[in-house]
Design a protein around this motif. Sequence first.
Motif, short mmCIF file in Angstrom:
data_model
loop_
_atom_site.label_atom_id
_atom_site.label_comp_id
_atom_site.label_asym_id
_atom_site.label_seq_id
_atom_site.Cartn_x
_atom_site.Cartn_y
_atom_site.Cartn_z
N CYS A 166 5.49 2.19 2.54
CA CYS A 166 4.23 2.84 2.90
C CYS A 166 4.00 2.68 4.41
O CYS A 166 4.16 1.58 4.95
CB CYS A 166 3.09 2.22 2.10
SG CYS A 166 1.45 2.74 2.63
N GLN A 177 -2.20 7.43 4.16
CA GLN A 177 -0.96 6.69 4.17
C GLN A 177 0.17 7.59 3.67
O GLN A 177 -0.01 8.42 2.80
CB GLN A 177 -1.10 5.45 3.27
CG GLN A 177 -2.18 4.49 3.73
CD GLN A 177 -2.44 3.39 2.73
OE1 GLN A 177 -1.78 3.31 1.72
NE2 GLN A 177 -3.41 2.54 3.01
N CYS A 185 1.33 -1.97 3.52
CA CYS A 185 1.89 -0.87 4.31
C CYS A 185 2.34 -1.38 5.68
O CYS A 185 1.79 -2.34 6.22
CB CYS A 185 0.87 0.24 4.49
SG CYS A 185 0.43 1.10 2.96
#
Length: 319
Positions: free
Chosen positions: A126, A105, A25
């Motif tokens: 992400c 997230q 992410c």
Amino acid sequence: MPAALWRAGLLLSFLGFCACLEDQCVLGVVGRPVSLPCVYPQLLSSENISIEWRRGEEVVLTSVVKEDGDVEEWSVNRATTPADAALTGNFSLQLLPTVDPSKQQINYSLFVNSGENQSTELCTVCLRTAASFSFPRLQKEGEDGEETTFLCQSSGGFPEPAVYWLINNTEEPPEGSVMTKVAPLPNTNLYNVTSLLTVNVSKDDSVSCVIQNLSMNETLSSTTYGGKGSPVKSRASEAMWMFSTGLCVVVGVMVLAGVIYQIHLDRISKKKKKEFQKEQEQTKRGYRRRRPYGEETEAMKPERKRDGRVKKKKTPKSS
């Protein structure tokens, strides 16, 4: 015993898997801009490109690239794409400093729209958010018998941190001696941390409070020394004491220099005043001496008769 080891290994594997997912992410720090990368050069050959960035089901940005190369954008919360996206194929989503902390997230996806209301997903990125905690403030709260209570406070961070105490940098405090509270700050998702340690330590033992934010890869600690009857000596208090002492010395020197300079000015002023008075007295004495001589000169002036001859006046003799 084998079952316990198996469970421990499974737990470590799960934590490692979660850590790998987090590494994939993009990290967005609260209050700072962040860019979600997406490069798709294949779109450069298309005409009248229409793309959308979506956060879940919500559209945060719509961009239309016309045949002449002009780009029109409509966005939410000042999101944007690079100005040269139509030339480079870089359609990365740029979020300006409005990143808010989120407990989970968030996935952002890029879609390209074609005719007949059809859209194709090109990229998914992400985003996870985090914020730094303030430097922990550590102080001694009080004493009860042989035990001393220490207070540690930190605020403004995200997500919830790990908080622990150390004695002499290596020993953990006894079980049940620590009470920690993590509470959200009003109108935000940021956190405020308050931790209390009640323990029996000597005046030579060091006590450390550690705030660890794994999402930011950040560890903050503050250390103090003391026990019963000993003062708290944290790094912050020592720095403040040194600063205040230096400031007092500088102010004292400046005041002393000002007093000496004022005394010097007063002496010069008195000296000039005495010289001026002396000059005035000398001027008055000289005027008094010249005055009789002036009268005598006036008396010696000749008197002119009508026939043009001059007759001198006789000065009266003094008796």
